[in-house]
Design a protein around this motif. Sequence first.
Motif, mmCIF file in Angstrom:
data_model
loop_
_atom_site.group_PDB
_atom_site.id
_atom_site.type_symbol
_atom_site.label_atom_id
_atom_site.label_comp_id
_atom_site.label_asym_id
_atom_site.label_seq_id
_atom_site.Cartn_x
_atom_site.Cartn_y
_atom_site.Cartn_z
ATOM 1 N N SER A 27 0.828 -1.209 0.000
ATOM 2 C CA SER A 27 0.000 0.000 0.000
ATOM 3 C C SER A 27 0.859 1.253 0.000
ATOM 4 O O SER A 27 0.566 2.220 -0.715
ATOM 5 C CB SER A 27 -0.924 0.024 1.220
ATOM 6 O OG SER A 27 -1.826 -1.048 1.168
ATOM 7 N N ASP A 28 1.918 1.250 0.801
ATOM 8 C CA ASP A 28 2.805 2.412 0.877
ATOM 9 C C ASP A 28 3.488 2.672 -0.465
ATOM 10 O O ASP A 28 3.562 3.809 -0.925
ATOM 11 C CB ASP A 28 3.869 2.205 1.956
ATOM 12 C CG ASP A 28 3.292 2.210 3.362
ATOM 13 O OD1 ASP A 28 2.132 2.657 3.536
ATOM 14 O OD2 ASP A 28 4.002 1.759 4.288
ATOM 15 N N ILE A 29 3.989 1.613 -1.085
ATOM 16 C CA ILE A 29 4.681 1.766 -2.369
ATOM 17 C C ILE A 29 3.687 2.187 -3.448
ATOM 18 O O ILE A 29 3.977 3.069 -4.255
ATOM 19 C CB ILE A 29 5.436 0.473 -2.751
ATOM 20 C CG1 ILE A 29 6.552 0.209 -1.733
ATOM 21 C CG2 ILE A 29 6.010 0.580 -4.164
ATOM 22 C CD1 ILE A 29 7.198 -1.153 -1.857
ATOM 23 N N ARG A 30 2.499 1.570 -3.460
ATOM 24 C CA ARG A 30 1.485 1.946 -4.442
ATOM 25 C C ARG A 30 1.142 3.427 -4.314
ATOM 26 O O ARG A 30 1.078 4.149 -5.317
ATOM 27 C CB ARG A 30 0.231 1.097 -4.286
ATOM 28 C CG ARG A 30 -0.814 1.390 -5.388
ATOM 29 C CD ARG A 30 -2.136 0.676 -5.176
ATOM 30 N NE ARG A 30 -2.805 1.248 -4.014
ATOM 31 C CZ ARG A 30 -3.127 0.584 -2.909
ATOM 32 N NH1 ARG A 30 -2.839 -0.695 -2.795
ATOM 33 N NH2 ARG A 30 -3.729 1.183 -1.908
ATOM 34 N N GLU A 31 0.956 3.885 -3.089
ATOM 35 C CA GLU A 31 0.636 5.298 -2.861
ATOM 36 C C GLU A 31 1.779 6.192 -3.337
ATOM 37 O O GLU A 31 1.563 7.228 -3.954
ATOM 38 C CB GLU A 31 0.360 5.543 -1.382
ATOM 39 C CG GLU A 31 -0.065 6.971 -1.090
ATOM 40 C CD GLU A 31 -0.423 7.183 0.373
ATOM 41 O OE1 GLU A 31 -0.169 8.292 0.854
ATOM 42 O OE2 GLU A 31 -0.931 6.236 1.019
ATOM 43 N N HIS A 32 3.010 5.768 -3.061
ATOM 44 C CA HIS A 32 4.162 6.552 -3.511
ATOM 45 C C HIS A 32 4.190 6.630 -5.041
ATOM 46 O O HIS A 32 4.388 7.704 -5.607
ATOM 47 C CB HIS A 32 5.476 5.953 -2.991
ATOM 48 C CG HIS A 32 6.674 6.722 -3.451
ATOM 49 N ND1 HIS A 32 7.082 7.886 -2.841
ATOM 50 C CD2 HIS A 32 7.521 6.520 -4.492
ATOM 51 C CE1 HIS A 32 8.142 8.368 -3.485
ATOM 52 N NE2 HIS A 32 8.428 7.547 -4.491
ATOM 53 N N LEU A 33 3.973 5.499 -5.709
ATOM 54 C CA LEU A 33 3.992 5.485 -7.172
ATOM 55 C C LEU A 33 2.888 6.372 -7.757
ATOM 56 O O LEU A 33 3.093 7.000 -8.804
ATOM 57 C CB LEU A 33 3.854 4.053 -7.699
ATOM 58 C CG LEU A 33 5.026 3.114 -7.402
ATOM 59 C CD1 LEU A 33 4.705 1.720 -7.911
ATOM 60 C CD2 LEU A 33 6.321 3.631 -7.987
ATOM 61 N N GLU A 34 1.750 6.427 -7.091
ATOM 62 C CA GLU A 34 0.649 7.269 -7.560
ATOM 63 C C GLU A 34 1.009 8.753 -7.496
ATOM 64 O O GLU A 34 0.490 9.550 -8.276
ATOM 65 C CB GLU A 34 -0.609 7.016 -6.728
ATOM 66 C CG GLU A 34 -1.249 5.675 -7.008
ATOM 67 C CD GLU A 34 -2.369 5.333 -6.037
ATOM 68 O OE1 GLU A 34 -2.637 6.121 -5.101
ATOM 69 O OE2 GLU A 34 -2.980 4.258 -6.213
ATOM 70 N N ASN A 35 1.918 9.108 -6.584
ATOM 71 C CA ASN A 35 2.251 10.511 -6.363
ATOM 72 C C ASN A 35 3.638 10.919 -6.832
ATOM 73 O O ASN A 35 4.024 12.067 -6.659
ATOM 74 C CB ASN A 35 2.105 10.831 -4.862
ATOM 75 C CG ASN A 35 0.673 10.689 -4.408
ATOM 76 O OD1 ASN A 35 -0.213 11.358 -4.915
ATOM 77 N ND2 ASN A 35 0.434 9.787 -3.464
ATOM 78 N N CYS A 36 4.400 9.993 -7.393
ATOM 79 C CA CYS A 36 5.769 10.293 -7.817
ATOM 80 C C CYS A 36 5.964 9.862 -9.267
ATOM 81 O O CYS A 36 6.159 8.679 -9.551
ATOM 82 C CB CYS A 36 6.768 9.578 -6.910
ATOM 83 S SG CYS A 36 8.491 9.917 -7.347
#
Length: 81
Positions: A27-36
Amino acid sequence: MNDCGCDKARKDLEEYLRNEVCKTEHSDIREHLENCPACRDEALVATTLTAVVARACKETAPEELRDQVLSRLRAEQATHH
């Protein structure tokens, strides 16, 4: 959310893409990818490369090429015995 910056996302990208990280990290990585955009682009490159390699592994050489390679291998073996 844990601290999932670019370093963390890129370090665990391969495992993330293969669903080999725990749900929290996923979830953390997915969220990061969505915003970076930079990390998202890196993920896209990794996904595309994986798909191309998988597709290439399923392809077979044309029979004529196969015959040429086998013929040359046999000729090399004959000269070394």
